[in-house]
Scaffold this motif. Sequence first.
Motif, mmCIF file in Angstrom:
data_model
loop_
_atom_site.group_PDB
_atom_site.id
_atom_site.type_symbol
_atom_site.label_atom_id
_atom_site.label_comp_id
_atom_site.label_asym_id
_atom_site.label_seq_id
_atom_site.Cartn_x
_atom_site.Cartn_y
_atom_site.Cartn_z
ATOM 1 N N LEU A 63 0.828 -1.199 0.000
ATOM 2 C CA LEU A 63 0.000 0.000 0.000
ATOM 3 C C LEU A 63 0.867 1.255 0.000
ATOM 4 N N ALA A 64 1.928 1.257 0.779
ATOM 5 C CA ALA A 64 2.834 2.419 0.809
ATOM 6 C C ALA A 64 3.502 2.626 -0.549
ATOM 7 N N LEU A 65 3.933 1.546 -1.188
ATOM 8 C CA LEU A 65 4.558 1.657 -2.512
ATOM 9 C C LEU A 65 3.556 2.159 -3.545
ATOM 10 N N PHE A 66 2.321 1.683 -3.441
ATOM 11 C CA PHE A 66 1.285 2.154 -4.346
ATOM 12 C C PHE A 66 1.050 3.653 -4.134
ATOM 13 N N GLY A 67 0.999 4.065 -2.876
ATOM 14 C CA GLY A 67 0.831 5.486 -2.568
ATOM 15 C C GLY A 67 1.964 6.333 -3.122
ATOM 16 N N ASP A 68 3.182 5.812 -3.029
ATOM 17 C CA ASP A 68 4.324 6.532 -3.603
ATOM 18 C C ASP A 68 4.144 6.723 -5.105
ATOM 19 N N SER A 69 3.703 5.669 -5.799
ATOM 20 C CA SER A 69 3.489 5.761 -7.247
ATOM 21 C C SER A 69 2.378 6.751 -7.565
ATOM 22 N N CYS A 70 1.301 6.727 -6.773
ATOM 23 C CA CYS A 70 0.207 7.689 -6.969
ATOM 24 C C CYS A 70 0.732 9.118 -6.863
ATOM 25 N N ASP A 71 1.486 9.381 -5.786
ATOM 26 C CA ASP A 71 2.002 10.729 -5.550
ATOM 27 C C ASP A 71 2.963 11.178 -6.641
ATOM 28 N N GLU A 72 3.741 10.247 -7.174
ATOM 29 C CA GLU A 72 4.729 10.584 -8.200
ATOM 30 C C GLU A 72 4.087 10.886 -9.554
ATOM 31 N N LEU A 73 2.941 10.270 -9.850
ATOM 32 C CA LEU A 73 2.419 10.311 -11.215
ATOM 33 C C LEU A 73 1.110 11.077 -11.404
ATOM 34 N N LEU A 74 0.363 11.279 -10.335
ATOM 35 C CA LEU A 74 -0.980 11.827 -10.485
ATOM 36 C C LEU A 74 -1.130 13.152 -9.757
ATOM 37 N N ASP A 75 -2.113 13.939 -10.191
ATOM 38 C CA ASP A 75 -2.420 15.161 -9.452
ATOM 39 C C ASP A 75 -2.913 14.758 -8.067
ATOM 40 N N SER A 76 -2.888 15.684 -7.133
ATOM 41 C CA SER A 76 -3.147 15.341 -5.735
ATOM 42 C C SER A 76 -4.553 14.774 -5.517
ATOM 43 N N GLU A 77 -5.550 15.285 -6.192
ATOM 44 C CA GLU A 77 -6.914 14.777 -6.005
ATOM 45 C C GLU A 77 -7.041 13.339 -6.509
ATOM 46 N N THR A 78 -6.533 13.078 -7.705
ATOM 47 C CA THR A 78 -6.608 11.727 -8.269
ATOM 48 C C THR A 78 -5.749 10.764 -7.463
ATOM 49 N N ALA A 79 -4.567 11.212 -7.054
ATOM 50 C CA ALA A 79 -3.687 10.371 -6.229
ATOM 51 C C ALA A 79 -4.380 10.013 -4.923
ATOM 52 N N GLY A 80 -5.030 10.991 -4.302
ATOM 53 C CA GLY A 80 -5.731 10.745 -3.048
ATOM 54 C C GLY A 80 -6.867 9.752 -3.203
ATOM 55 N N LEU A 81 -7.614 9.872 -4.279
ATOM 56 C CA LEU A 81 -8.729 8.955 -4.515
ATOM 57 C C LEU A 81 -8.214 7.542 -4.812
ATOM 58 N N CYS A 82 -7.160 7.439 -5.621
ATOM 59 C CA CYS A 82 -6.571 6.117 -5.900
ATOM 60 C C CYS A 82 -6.071 5.474 -4.614
ATOM 61 N N TRP A 83 -5.371 6.259 -3.793
ATOM 62 C CA TRP A 83 -4.833 5.709 -2.551
ATOM 63 C C TRP A 83 -5.963 5.312 -1.607
ATOM 64 N N LEU A 84 -7.009 6.123 -1.520
ATOM 65 C CA LEU A 84 -8.140 5.809 -0.656
ATOM 66 C C LEU A 84 -8.783 4.484 -1.073
ATOM 67 N N LYS A 85 -8.971 4.295 -2.362
ATOM 68 C CA LYS A 85 -9.558 3.042 -2.840
ATOM 69 C C LYS A 85 -8.608 1.882 -2.583
ATOM 70 N N ALA A 86 -7.306 2.099 -2.784
ATOM 71 C CA ALA A 86 -6.322 1.041 -2.512
ATOM 72 C C ALA A 86 -6.310 0.686 -1.029
ATOM 73 N N ALA A 87 -6.412 1.689 -0.164
ATOM 74 C CA ALA A 87 -6.429 1.435 1.279
ATOM 75 C C ALA A 87 -7.665 0.633 1.674
ATOM 76 N N HIS A 88 -8.795 0.955 1.065
ATOM 77 C CA HIS A 88 -10.021 0.208 1.337
ATOM 78 C C HIS A 88 -9.879 -1.249 0.871
ATOM 79 N N ILE A 89 -9.302 -1.447 -0.290
ATOM 80 C CA ILE A 89 -9.070 -2.797 -0.806
ATOM 81 C C ILE A 89 -8.118 -3.554 0.111
ATOM 82 N N ALA A 90 -7.052 -2.888 0.559
ATOM 83 C CA ALA A 90 -6.083 -3.528 1.457
ATOM 84 C C ALA A 90 -6.744 -3.954 2.764
#
Length: 134
Positions: A87-114
């Motif tokens: 999950l942390a690695l996924f969050g790092d990739s989100c932050d590196e590649l996406l705007d903050s809103e999209t990164a936050g939503l992707c990470w939130l969904k990933a955290a829920h899945i985790a």
Amino acid sequence: MPLTQTASISDEQIRQLVDSFYNKIRADADLEPIFERLVAGDWETHLAKIYDFWSSVMVTTGYYKGSLVAVRKRMGGLEIGLLDRCLALFGDSCDELLDSETAGLCWLKAAHIAESLKLFLFYCPERPWLSNAA
């Protein structure tokens, strides 16, 4: 941010996100062997399924037809701490590649899945970790 919210994310951005995440997985000494056993050297097929999975999660395309839980059950050696590292690695990739809103939503969904995976894979009524957190 509601989990039902979809993101303005392109197929190309999803591919870049998944590729970045899996590059991090493959560079991790503890995670790489677990995933390598799962994909049995066929990363191309695995990544195609994961692109479909994240397209279904983020843009509700319905492309993914598999069962994430069934796949993760076959992942010998996956422990709660390693799932947290994923999950942390996924969050790092989100932050590196996406705007903050999209990164936050992707990470939130990933955290829920985790969290869902943790409950399915690791929860034992005789060892409830959730009640200890309160």
